[in-house]
Write a protein that holds these residues in place. Sequence first.
Motif, mmCIF file in Angstrom:
data_model
loop_
_atom_site.group_PDB
_atom_site.id
_atom_site.type_symbol
_atom_site.label_atom_id
_atom_site.label_comp_id
_atom_site.label_asym_id
_atom_site.label_seq_id
_atom_site.Cartn_x
_atom_site.Cartn_y
_atom_site.Cartn_z
ATOM 1 N N ASP A 10 1.055 -1.427 -0.185
ATOM 2 C CA ASP A 10 0.019 0.362 0.158
ATOM 3 C C ASP A 10 1.013 1.168 0.013
ATOM 4 N N ILE A 11 2.523 1.767 0.291
ATOM 5 C CA ILE A 11 3.019 2.625 0.346
ATOM 6 C C ILE A 11 3.998 1.906 -0.887
ATOM 7 N N SER A 12 3.961 1.372 -1.429
ATOM 8 C CA SER A 12 5.280 1.284 -2.561
ATOM 9 C C SER A 12 4.743 2.351 -3.721
ATOM 10 N N TYR A 13 3.972 3.352 -4.308
ATOM 11 C CA TYR A 13 3.724 4.005 -5.357
ATOM 12 C C TYR A 13 4.123 5.685 -4.158
ATOM 13 N N ALA A 14 3.661 5.606 -2.891
ATOM 14 C CA ALA A 14 4.218 6.762 -2.647
ATOM 15 C C ALA A 14 6.268 7.057 -1.680
ATOM 16 N N VAL A 15 6.488 5.701 -2.199
ATOM 17 C CA VAL A 15 7.635 5.468 -1.645
ATOM 18 C C VAL A 15 8.720 5.484 -2.615
ATOM 19 N N SER A 16 8.295 4.954 -4.017
ATOM 20 C CA SER A 16 9.072 5.522 -5.033
ATOM 21 C C SER A 16 8.759 6.787 -5.224
ATOM 22 N N LEU A 17 7.753 7.196 -5.134
ATOM 23 C CA LEU A 17 8.134 8.462 -5.922
ATOM 24 C C LEU A 17 8.662 9.834 -5.368
ATOM 25 N N VAL A 18 9.043 9.298 -3.535
ATOM 26 C CA VAL A 18 9.996 10.458 -2.448
ATOM 27 C C VAL A 18 11.003 9.511 -2.719
ATOM 28 N N ALA A 19 11.781 8.526 -3.001
ATOM 29 C CA ALA A 19 12.746 8.247 -3.560
ATOM 30 C C ALA A 19 14.035 8.372 -5.078
ATOM 31 N N GLU A 20 13.110 8.705 -5.588
ATOM 32 C CA GLU A 20 13.490 9.629 -7.056
ATOM 33 C C GLU A 20 14.068 10.774 -6.388
ATOM 34 N N LYS A 21 14.082 11.518 -5.889
ATOM 35 C CA LYS A 21 14.887 12.363 -5.337
ATOM 36 C C LYS A 21 16.073 12.521 -3.695
ATOM 37 N N LEU A 22 15.948 11.086 -3.406
ATOM 38 C CA LEU A 22 17.336 11.043 -2.671
ATOM 39 C C LEU A 22 18.273 11.799 -3.235
ATOM 40 N N SER A 23 18.899 11.807 -3.781
ATOM 41 C CA SER A 23 20.383 12.343 -4.704
ATOM 42 C C SER A 23 19.727 14.037 -4.158
ATOM 43 N N LYS A 24 18.902 14.788 -3.861
ATOM 44 C CA LYS A 24 18.601 16.316 -3.613
ATOM 45 C C LYS A 24 17.610 16.131 -3.390
ATOM 46 N N PRO A 25 17.331 15.936 -1.576
ATOM 47 C CA PRO A 25 15.810 15.831 -1.357
ATOM 48 C C PRO A 25 15.735 17.679 -0.544
ATOM 49 N N THR A 26 14.473 17.666 -0.375
ATOM 50 C CA THR A 26 13.796 19.397 -0.311
ATOM 51 C C THR A 26 12.677 18.821 0.885
ATOM 52 N N THR A 27 12.809 20.454 1.312
ATOM 53 C CA THR A 27 11.886 19.528 2.488
ATOM 54 C C THR A 27 10.130 19.606 2.562
ATOM 55 N N SER A 28 10.560 19.719 1.167
ATOM 56 C CA SER A 28 8.785 19.143 0.507
ATOM 57 C C SER A 28 9.099 17.447 0.420
ATOM 58 N N ASP A 29 9.842 17.424 0.126
ATOM 59 C CA ASP A 29 10.261 15.809 0.002
ATOM 60 C C ASP A 29 10.269 14.960 2.106
ATOM 61 N N TRP A 30 10.727 15.969 2.180
ATOM 62 C CA TRP A 30 11.222 15.305 4.006
ATOM 63 C C TRP A 30 9.543 15.252 4.483
ATOM 64 N N SER A 31 8.944 16.471 3.763
ATOM 65 C CA SER A 31 7.499 16.215 4.692
ATOM 66 C C SER A 31 7.013 15.124 4.555
ATOM 67 N N SER A 32 6.642 14.869 2.520
ATOM 68 C CA SER A 32 6.007 13.734 2.190
ATOM 69 C C SER A 32 6.810 12.509 2.809
ATOM 70 N N VAL A 33 8.311 11.904 3.251
ATOM 71 C CA VAL A 33 8.812 10.804 3.641
ATOM 72 C C VAL A 33 7.746 10.939 5.285
ATOM 73 N N LYS A 34 7.787 12.430 6.159
ATOM 74 C CA LYS A 34 6.490 12.169 7.479
ATOM 75 C C LYS A 34 5.342 11.806 7.282
ATOM 76 N N LYS A 35 4.783 11.964 6.177
ATOM 77 C CA LYS A 35 3.364 11.646 5.928
ATOM 78 C C LYS A 35 3.387 10.381 5.098
ATOM 79 N N ILE A 36 4.544 9.549 5.030
ATOM 80 C CA ILE A 36 4.442 8.216 5.013
ATOM 81 C C ILE A 36 4.873 7.334 5.822
ATOM 82 N N PHE A 37 5.736 8.074 6.907
ATOM 83 C CA PHE A 37 5.333 7.497 8.559
ATOM 84 C C PHE A 37 4.537 7.821 9.391
ATOM 85 N N LYS A 38 3.546 8.767 9.169
ATOM 86 C CA LYS A 38 2.334 8.921 10.013
ATOM 87 C C LYS A 38 1.676 8.181 9.538
ATOM 88 N N TYR A 39 1.461 7.789 8.471
ATOM 89 C CA TYR A 39 -0.009 6.415 7.586
ATOM 90 C C TYR A 39 0.506 5.226 7.590
#
Length: 189
Positions: A10-39
């Motif tokens: 159920d989280i594979s799509y969301a994780v694949s989206l944030v994983a694309e930005k691993l080399s240059k993460p932004t504050t928005s990307d970190w916010s998305s990761v926190k939403k996944i953890f919250k979920y």
Amino acid sequence: MYLATVTRPDISYAVSLVAEKLSKPTTSDWSSVKKIFKYVKGTLSYGLLYRRDHNPGILEAFCDADYAGDHLTRRSTTGAPCLYAGAAITWISHKQKSVVLSTTEAEFIAASEGAKEVIWANRLLKGMTQLKGKPTMRIDNASALKLVKNPEFHRRTKHIEIRHYFVWEKSKRLWTWNTSKAKIKSPTF
């Protein structure tokens, strides 16, 4: 990544989206990761439930694509889970390798990727249990299903890569296809 790959489709799509930005993460990307953890924290009791009495011996797969879903590259995303005994045993969710020109092509490529998953899951299950009949692959795009069943080369589909036609070749003898309006929902982040 581990959860998305091994235990939480159920989280594979969301994780694949944030994983694309691993080399240059932004504050928005970190916010998305926190939403996944919250979920994940809010759904700790969720899991895959395999039931002995749910379609015993039947392998069922779904394939779907979002046409040009990535607004930056205009690439589509493929999703394809395989279900056995009422729950997913394998799943994929990834961006397609090329930009496609139609929903039919996006769904056809998703069917090709889903076919690979079905072949692998079918071989795995045959080594462990007795399967009844051919696996079922569900696809929700009528044009792509027609193309799978009868890949006529005409002006509108001539451009589709030959490598995706292997799904047509395999489908003739390995499984049955049908359309399905059933959607497998993934959380929105």
